[in-house]
Design a protein around this motif. Structure first.
Motif, short mmCIF file in Angstrom:
data_model
loop_
_atom_site.label_atom_id
_atom_site.label_comp_id
_atom_site.label_asym_id
_atom_site.label_seq_id
_atom_site.Cartn_x
_atom_site.Cartn_y
_atom_site.Cartn_z
N PRO A 219 6.28 16.76 42.31
CA PRO A 219 7.02 15.93 43.25
C PRO A 219 8.35 15.45 42.66
N ASN A 220 8.48 15.52 41.35
CA ASN A 220 9.71 15.08 40.68
C ASN A 220 10.73 16.20 40.54
N TYR A 221 10.32 17.43 40.86
CA TYR A 221 11.22 18.57 40.72
C TYR A 221 12.28 18.50 41.82
#
Length: 147
Positions: A142-144
């Protein structure tokens, strides 16, 4: 300082390669000897009987009086679980002793069943964990950053 920043950048870019861990070696799942020892089951049964006897002597009259909304009397303070049980069932103590005497064989049978089933349960849990790891391995972070 610039070299340190460059080295840090290179280390962070190689994180996915470092994140992959080698598969753990399959070790046989052993049952702890305490679970398969019949003497332990016998001791647990004896402890259950002793605990049951101790609980019969537990004073509860004061608590019952407060729950009924009245001030506890001296007789209330002396009343135990055994006394309260006898008021409701004349065979209370005998019934409890009979149930406690059956605790030992029941405990032994339960421990034997658990020690027999434990290796298969542990293997199934290990396989489920591996399946979850495989299923989540390709999930996007989700942080990509999205493009």
């Amino acid at each position: 300082m610039r070299r340190m920043l460059l080295a840090l950048t290179l280390l962070l870019s190689a994180t996915p390669a470092l994140a992959q861990q080698p598969a753990p070696l399959q070790q046989p799942i052993g049952v702890p000897p305490e679970l398969s020892d019949p003497r332990m089951a016998e001791r647990l049964g004896q402890m259950t009987q002793a605990l049951g006897k101790a609980l019969l002597n537990l004073p509860v009259g004061e608590l019952e009086a407060i729950a009924e909304g009245r001030q506890p009397t001296a007789a209330d303070r002396r009343r135990t679980v055994r006394d309260s049980g006898r008021e409701r069932n004349p065979n209370f103590e005998r019934d409890v002793q009979q149930q406690l005497s059956q605790a030992g064989p029941t405990m032994e049978a339960s421990m034997k069943a658990l020690s027999t089933a434990l290796p298969a349960m542990m293997q199934s849990l290990q396989q489920a964990g591996e399946a979850l790891e495989r299923a989540t391995a390709n999930m996007p972070s989700p942080n990509y950053p999205k493009r």
